[in-house]
Design an enzyme around this catalytic site. Structure first.
Site, PDB file in Angstrom:
ATOM      1  N   GLU A  30      12.511  -9.079  -0.188  1.00 56.37           N
ATOM      2  CA  GLU A  30      11.912  -7.861   0.344  1.00 56.37           C
ATOM      3  C   GLU A  30      11.370  -8.217   1.725  1.00 56.37           C
ATOM      4  O   GLU A  30      10.382  -8.943   1.853  1.00 56.37           O
ATOM      5  CB  GLU A  30      10.792  -7.374  -0.568  1.00 56.37           C
ATOM      6  N   ASP A  76      -1.059  -2.338   1.464  1.00 54.59           N
ATOM      7  CA  ASP A  76      -1.153  -3.789   1.573  1.00 54.59           C
ATOM      8  C   ASP A  76      -2.595  -4.270   1.586  1.00 54.59           C
ATOM      9  O   ASP A  76      -3.463  -3.687   2.242  1.00 54.59           O
ATOM     10  CB  ASP A  76      -0.444  -4.267   2.845  1.00 54.59           C
TER      11      ASP A  76
END
Length: 282
Positions: A50, A61
């Site tokens: 990824e 995140d």
């Protein structure tokens, strides 16, 4: 038509184990080193990569990945650099499926059709779009189909049955099951909701389910590999890169691969496993 990520995961499951998916961002700590780190992960046993496109407002995140993205952006890394890096990686590691993980704004800003064309030209398998829900993804569904790119949508413990069904139907690579609510990051344990979420996604029609968010250690990876089709590790690898460089990424990936590939291989098919309703009364 089955895409490359689906083929890689299916091959791993047929061999009796889950696939290992490794997240690393482009441009951290610099562009050349980030590519080197990804290639080290592929040599150490990663089945899926990824590849994170740095973004200025990474809402999903946690601090480790957000800080890495900030360093990459301040170093001048842009979408074009990420696509060029992807092309380098796909050429150097043709047996590994490479997905771009990107927030939707960079795709929309470049133009959905143009982004899809350029991503396909770079050889990537498809996109993971954490902030694009499937019910708002009509333009992306059309563009990804036109260019043979896989779609990976995210579900969470809070996802309704309707959202699970929609994400399962529209995801063509796998369904990304976020093990817990909140942002990415290392955790001491994998949330117990992860196993139930995988079962619920399968019951909703998902053919492949990967678990991420909070999977940090080989022990946790081994645990998740017993019930998921793919084990996704990100923050721990980014932290290893910052702490120990490319060698740290290679060492941790090797440990994770041994844990994931050495699992029991018992993985219920679509509709198998414990459902949310069953969990409520067990």
């Amino acid at each position: 038509m089955t895409g490359k990520t689906a083929e890689v995961i299916d091959r791993c499951v047929s061999a009796g184990h889950a696939a290992l998916a490794c997240y690393l961002p482009v441009g951290y700590p610099d562009l050349a080193t980030s590519i080197e780190a990804v290639l080290a992960a592929t040599r150490a046993g990663a089945d899926v990569i990824e590849l994170g496109i740095p973004y200025s407002d990474p809402v999903m995140d946690g601090p480790v990945i957000a800080a890495a993205a900030d360093i990459a952006l301040r170093g001048g890394v842009r979408v074009a650099d990420s696509l060029a890096a992807a092309a380098t990686i796909t050429q150097a590691a043709p047996d590994v499926a490479v997905l771009l993980m990107t927030y939707w704004n960079p795709v929309s800003h470049l133009g959905v059709a143009d982004f899809a064309r350029r991503a396909a030209h770079a050889g990537v398998a498809g996109l993971i779009t954490p902030d694009l829900p499937p019910d708002e993804a009509g333009e992306w569904i059309v563009a990804s189909d036109a260019h043979g790119l896989e779609r990976v949508f995210i579900v969470a413990p809070s996802s309704s049955d309707e959202r699970l069904a929609l994400a399962s139907r529209e995801s063509t690579g796998f369904v990304y099951a976020a093990s817990t609510m909140g942002v990415t990051g290392t955790r001491t344990t994998v949330a117990p909701t992860a196993r139930t979420l995988v079962a619920d996604a399968r019951a909703a029609g998902a053919r492949r389910v990967g678990v991420g968010v909070g999977v940090s250690t080989p022990e946790q990876a081994r645990e998740v590999a017993d019930y998921a089709d793919a084990v996704i590790v990100g923050s721990a690898l980014v932290a290893a890169l910052g702490r120990d460089g490319v060698a740290g990424v290679a060492a941790l990936t090797e440990q994770l691969a041994e844990a994931v590939h050495g699992g029991s291989g018992h993985r219920p098919g679509p509709g198998g496993g414990q459902s949310r309703s069953a969990a409520a009364v067990s």
